[in-house]
Scaffold this motif. Structure first.
Motif, PDB file in Angstrom:
ATOM      1  N   GLY A 240      -7.781  -6.122  -0.643  1.00 48.35           N
ATOM      2  CA  GLY A 240      -9.155  -6.140  -1.739  1.00 48.35           C
ATOM      3  C   GLY A 240      -9.121  -4.828  -1.605  1.00 48.35           C
ATOM      4  N   ASP A 241      -8.285  -4.008  -2.175  1.00 51.29           N
ATOM      5  CA  ASP A 241      -8.082  -2.874  -3.023  1.00 51.29           C
ATOM      6  C   ASP A 241      -6.923  -2.346  -4.252  1.00 51.29           C
ATOM      7  N   ALA A 242      -6.584  -3.920  -4.692  1.00 54.55           N
ATOM      8  CA  ALA A 242      -5.746  -3.632  -5.620  1.00 54.55           C
ATOM      9  C   ALA A 242      -6.505  -3.423  -6.859  1.00 54.55           C
ATOM     10  N   GLU A 243      -5.881  -3.052  -7.522  1.00 56.78           N
ATOM     11  CA  GLU A 243      -6.493  -2.387  -8.862  1.00 56.78           C
ATOM     12  C   GLU A 243      -6.593  -3.872 -10.100  1.00 56.78           C
TER      13      GLU A 243
ATOM     14  N   GLN B 146       0.800   3.899  -2.974  1.00 60.00           N
ATOM     15  CA  GLN B 146       0.509   5.575  -2.628  1.00 60.00           C
ATOM     16  C   GLN B 146       1.481   6.638  -3.229  1.00 60.00           C
TER      17      GLN B 146
ATOM     18  N   TYR C  94       0.868  -1.288   0.073  1.00 62.19           N
ATOM     19  CA  TYR C  94       0.023  -0.128   0.408  1.00 62.19           C
ATOM     20  C   TYR C  94       0.522   1.421  -0.164  1.00 62.19           C
TER      21      TYR C  94
ATOM     22  N   LYS D 141      -0.187   0.008 -10.530  1.00 62.09           N
ATOM     23  CA  LYS D 141      -1.692  -1.035 -10.308  1.00 62.09           C
ATOM     24  C   LYS D 141      -0.937  -2.518 -10.011  1.00 62.09           C
ATOM     25  N   ARG D 142      -2.461  -2.583  -8.296  1.00 58.06           N
ATOM     26  CA  ARG D 142      -1.420  -3.968  -7.179  1.00 58.06           C
ATOM     27  C   ARG D 142      -2.130  -5.104  -8.524  1.00 58.06           C
TER      28      ARG D 142
ATOM     29  N   LYS E 158       1.478   7.107  -6.788  1.00 60.41           N
ATOM     30  CA  LYS E 158       0.024   8.134  -7.049  1.00 60.41           C
ATOM     31  C   LYS E 158       0.725   8.728  -7.091  1.00 60.41           C
TER      32      LYS E 158
ATOM     33  N   ASP F 182      -4.460  -8.863   6.297  1.00 60.88           N
ATOM     34  CA  ASP F 182      -3.999  -7.008   5.529  1.00 60.88           C
ATOM     35  C   ASP F 182      -5.357  -6.332   4.312  1.00 60.88           C
ATOM     36  N   ASP F 183      -6.489  -5.659   4.822  1.00 59.77           N
ATOM     37  CA  ASP F 183      -7.772  -6.091   4.587  1.00 59.77           C
ATOM     38  C   ASP F 183      -7.843  -4.163   3.233  1.00 59.77           C
ATOM     39  N   THR F 184      -6.177  -4.039   3.032  1.00 60.04           N
ATOM     40  CA  THR F 184      -6.403  -3.417   1.644  1.00 60.04           C
ATOM     41  C   THR F 184      -5.972  -4.498   0.301  1.00 60.04           C
TER      42      THR F 184
END
Length: 127
Positions: A91-94, A61, A57, A71-72, A64, A87-89
């Protein structure tokens, strides 16, 4: 961690960082220098499994904020029971890859065969 480089069909340089080094000023400087002056950073961050996601993450960041979105890429299966670090982040992978690889027993031999699934860099399955 690794960096892989190549060119798209249009000739654009593409860099993929595979797994994450620890997010430190010297690591940022090294990665940025390795991708060359043509780019501000890697285009993709391929996270192979939960053990090697570390500072994903922070890397995303950082690039960005420097106008070079990273792009993850991660497999949805590792968001479930394999996400032992919680690690809930992730799920935000592009780009979230879908589909399962599994072992198929061979009747003729005493070995297992691996069915390999492949995707393009947009996360679309390739047959």
């Amino acid at each position: 961690p690794y960096l892989a480089r190549g060119r798209s069909q249009s000739g654009k340089m593409i860099t993929v960082m595979i797994d994450t080094p620890k997010f430190t000023p010297s690591a940022i400087k090294t990665v940025t220098s390795l991708v060359g002056s043509e780019q501000k950073g890697p285009d993709y961050l391929f996270l192979t499994h939960t053990d090697d996601v570390g500072d994903h993450y922070k890397w995303a960041q950082h690039f960005k904020e420097n106008n070079h979105p990273l792009k993850r890429i991660f497999h949805v299966k590792d968001l479930e029971e394999n996400n032992w670090i919680g690690d809930d982040t992730l799920g935000d992978a592009e780009i979230l890859l879908r589909g399962e690889s599994h072992f198929v027993s061979s009747e003729e031999k005493d070995e297992e065969r691996f069915k390999l699934y492949t995707w393009n860099l947009d996360g679309e399955a390739v047959s």
